[in-house]
Enzyme design. Structure first.
Site, PDB file in Angstrom:
ATOM      1  N   ASP A 102      14.073  -7.339   1.122  1.00 37.92           N
ATOM      2  CA  ASP A 102      13.401  -6.045   1.171  1.00 37.92           C
ATOM      3  C   ASP A 102      12.236  -5.970   0.193  1.00 37.92           C
ATOM      4  O   ASP A 102      11.188  -5.397   0.516  1.00 37.92           O
ATOM      5  CB  ASP A 102      14.411  -4.930   0.861  1.00 37.92           C
TER       6      ASP A 102
ATOM      7  N   ARG B 247      14.365   5.449  21.409  1.00 34.99           N
ATOM      8  CA  ARG B 247      15.361   5.317  22.472  1.00 34.99           C
ATOM      9  C   ARG B 247      15.928   6.664  22.900  1.00 34.99           C
ATOM     10  O   ARG B 247      16.263   6.868  24.061  1.00 34.99           O
ATOM     11  CB  ARG B 247      16.509   4.407  21.998  1.00 34.99           C
TER      12      ARG B 247
ATOM     13  N   LYS C  12      18.205  -1.295  -7.301  1.00 33.72           N
ATOM     14  CA  LYS C  12      18.617   0.094  -7.141  1.00 33.72           C
ATOM     15  C   LYS C  12      19.560   0.499  -8.275  1.00 33.72           C
ATOM     16  O   LYS C  12      20.231  -0.332  -8.882  1.00 33.72           O
ATOM     17  CB  LYS C  12      19.335   0.271  -5.800  1.00 33.72           C
TER      18      LYS C  12
ATOM     19  N   HIS D 266       6.872  -6.845  -1.380  1.00 37.58           N
ATOM     20  CA  HIS D 266       6.164  -6.066  -2.401  1.00 37.58           C
ATOM     21  C   HIS D 266       5.822  -6.857  -3.653  1.00 37.58           C
ATOM     22  O   HIS D 266       4.660  -6.930  -4.062  1.00 37.58           O
ATOM     23  CB  HIS D 266       7.013  -4.861  -2.813  1.00 37.58           C
TER      24      HIS D 266
ATOM     25  N   GLU E 151      14.430   0.999  -9.812  1.00 37.82           N
ATOM     26  CA  GLU E 151      14.566   2.312  -9.191  1.00 37.82           C
ATOM     27  C   GLU E 151      15.876   2.951  -9.637  1.00 37.82           C
ATOM     28  O   GLU E 151      16.914   2.286  -9.672  1.00 37.82           O
ATOM     29  CB  GLU E 151      14.553   2.206  -7.668  1.00 37.82           C
TER      30      GLU E 151
ATOM     31  N   ASP F  78       2.236  -3.385   3.928  1.00 36.22           N
ATOM     32  CA  ASP F  78       3.020  -3.427   2.694  1.00 36.22           C
ATOM     33  C   ASP F  78       2.471  -2.303   1.823  1.00 36.22           C
ATOM     34  O   ASP F  78       1.388  -2.433   1.252  1.00 36.22           O
ATOM     35  CB  ASP F  78       2.878  -4.781   2.001  1.00 36.22           C
ATOM     36  N   HIS F  79       3.200  -1.188   1.761  1.00 32.24           N
ATOM     37  CA  HIS F  79       2.599   0.011   1.173  1.00 32.24           C
ATOM     38  C   HIS F  79       2.258  -0.159  -0.301  1.00 32.24           C
ATOM     39  O   HIS F  79       1.429   0.590  -0.836  1.00 32.24           O
ATOM     40  CB  HIS F  79       3.511   1.233   1.376  1.00 32.24           C
TER      41      HIS F  79
ATOM     42  N   LYS G 150       7.444  -4.096   7.283  1.00 29.99           N
ATOM     43  CA  LYS G 150       8.256  -5.152   6.714  1.00 29.99           C
ATOM     44  C   LYS G 150       9.737  -4.831   6.910  1.00 29.99           C
ATOM     45  O   LYS G 150      10.094  -3.664   7.178  1.00 29.99           O
ATOM     46  CB  LYS G 150       7.932  -5.293   5.229  1.00 29.99           C
TER      47      LYS G 150
ATOM     48  N   LYS H  77      -1.439   1.257  -2.827  1.00 24.95           N
ATOM     49  CA  LYS H  77      -1.425   2.085  -4.031  1.00 24.95           C
ATOM     50  C   LYS H  77      -2.721   1.903  -4.819  1.00 24.95           C
ATOM     51  O   LYS H  77      -3.195   0.787  -5.024  1.00 24.95           O
ATOM     52  CB  LYS H  77      -0.221   1.731  -4.907  1.00 24.95           C
TER      53      LYS H  77
END
Length: 471
Positions: free
Chosen positions: A237, A51, A328, A242, A218, A179-180, A150, A184
């Site tokens: 998330d 934008r 987290k 994942h 994490e 979906d990373h 995602k 892997k």
């Protein structure tokens, strides 16, 4: 799934969200590394869009160079100069993409009739449908490969609305829901470990395994992503994407072939057999201090932690619990799958309990595999000792250079290979599985930063507990 070293056709890459965090940390570094490894087309152009303009093209290039210097080790200036020299920016939004469409048309013309379009939509969920509508109106989606980040919707209804919008402008074979985790090396190695080893596959079932843990803690906090977490939360998330996708790889039946159709069919069968989640077996948590983060409400109840129990009602997995945990500000950063084997009678070796055998897969960029076993302790008595066998793939093959997840997936999009991308029926079924928790979410419990989550989550797997933290 043998590597394909053929040079891709000329491409125009259109990156929405080109000034955002994902582009800075992953997309542009991924493009650079593909260029450094001579895996990009001989001819290509990159058009960033959003934008708001970041300034002139030269100013935009300098911002991306700064990102490359931060996130790429040993940056090769010649390679960076070549990549950045192909980079421009064109503003657009959901209401007006005419200037962008003209820029893409010009770039395609410059590259020749064989040139292809790769459009990467890294935009918030609320903006996804309007942007897809714009792509259709402007003809940008015609013959394009469309990469969708995602989460794919925020619940079952919104996911179906998004899918309907996509189907209005593109066909399913044009859509690459990224979906990373599936990019892997270590996740793909689940397939090799299972299906290439005769000593493992026969034991990969309920007769030999009593539980499976998929643990993705994490140490990082939400790190400036407060507004995203406030609108999405950890469950949407991480769980519906994942961790459930990894579960699909762990639980699938042997595919006939290692191609997109066979693999995704088997993964879809796993999700079809999953029970809808029981909110009573789900724990939500929020780390202490989350409400002090930027863009977070003072009274927020958004979860930054989820632990849950899931079941796959197939003949292979009937009655075996799958424990999923992620969050987290936890005690470590790991990507760990633990398969716990049933314990044989131990009375013949005395009363000492040494615990079950466990097969542990670490889903790092350099994956490792370990097996906990028991053997006789040296000496005159029949006593057991525990030992761990380790397989370090990076150490065993030091000349191998695995692709980072986004590099691998971008390369697959250029080749039109959907094997490691999520299909629409998978997305729909996973939201069906998760919807009971969204309809009746558990109370969000506080947990100390640096801990392993609320006590209720620690107790979820029963007496055996979680593999992490390592004993």
């Amino acid at each position: 799934m043998a590597p394909d070293i053929d040079t891709p056709s000329p491409h125009v890459f259109v990156l929405f969200g080109a000034t955002g965090d994902l582009a800075k940390r992953k997309l542009f570094p991924g493009i650079y590394r593909l260029a450094a490894a001579s895996r990009l087309p001989d001819d290509y152009a990159i058009i960033g869009s959003g934008r708001h303009s970041p300034g002139s093209d030269d100013e935009f290039r300098q911002k991306i160079r700064t990102s490359l210097e931060e996130f790429v080790d040993d940056l090769d200036d010649d390679v960076a100069d070549d990549v950045l020299g192909r980079l421009t920016f064109q503003t657009s939004d959901a209401d007006d993409g005419s200037d962008l469409a003209a820029a893409v048309k010009d770039a395609l013309s410059d590259l020749g009739e064989d040139a292809k379009k790769l459009i990467y939509l890294s935009v918030p969920p609320s903006a996804m449908e309007p942007m897809i509508g714009m792509l259709g109106r402007e003809g940008l989606s015609d013959d394009a490969r469309l990469v969708i980040e995602k989460p794919f919707g925020t619940d079952l209804d919104s996911a179906r609305e998004l899918d309907a919008t996509l189907k209005e402008v593109v066909s399913e074979d044009q859509v690459f829901r990224i979906d990373h985790f599936l990019g892997k090396e270590a996740v793909q190695n689940i397939l090799a470990l299972r299906f290439a080893n005769g000593m493992i596959e026969p034991a990969w079932n309920r007769d030999h395994l009593c539980s499976v843990q998929i643990d993705v803690p994490e140490e990082l906090t939400v790190e400036g992503r407060g507004s995203f977490y406030e609108s999405t939360g950890c469950f949407r998330d991480m769980i519906s994407t994942h961790l459930c996708q990894v579960l699909g790889f762990v639980a699938m039946e042997p595919p006939v072939h290692l191609d997109a159709l066979s693999l995704r069919n088997e993964k879809a069968k796993v999700f079809a057999a999953m029970r809808p989640l029981d909110p009573e077996r789900v724990v939500f948590g929020q780390y202490e201090g989350y409400r002090d983060e930027d863009d977070v409400a003072d009274d927020s109840e958004v979860e930054t932690f989820v632990a849950l129990e899931a079941y796959v009602d197939t003949e292979r997995w009937q009655g075996v619990p799958f424990y999923l945990r992620t969050g987290k500000s936890l005690g470590a950063t790991r990507r760990t799958i633990t398969l716990t084997f049933r314990t044989p009678p131990m009375g013949r070796f005395g009363d000492d309990h040494y615990g079950p055998n466990e097969l542990v897969l670490e889903l790092t960029d350099t994956p490792t595999i370990s097996v906990d076993l028991h053997a006789k302790r040296p000496g005159p008595t029949m006593e057991l000792t525990s030992s761990t066998l380790h397989l370090d793939l990076a150490q065993d093959d030091p000349d191998d250079a695995p692709l980072e997840a986004y590099e691998r997936l971008l390369l697959d999009v250029m080749k039109g290979d959907q094997t490691l991308f999520t299909r629409s029926d998978e997305v729909d079924r996973l939201w069906q599985i998760c919807q009971p928790v969204l309809d009746a979410p558990p109370a969000t419990q506080p947990y100390a930063a640096g801990s392993w989550g609320p006590d209720d989550a620690l107790d979820l797997p029963g007496e055996r507990g979680w593999r992490l933290p390592d004993a």
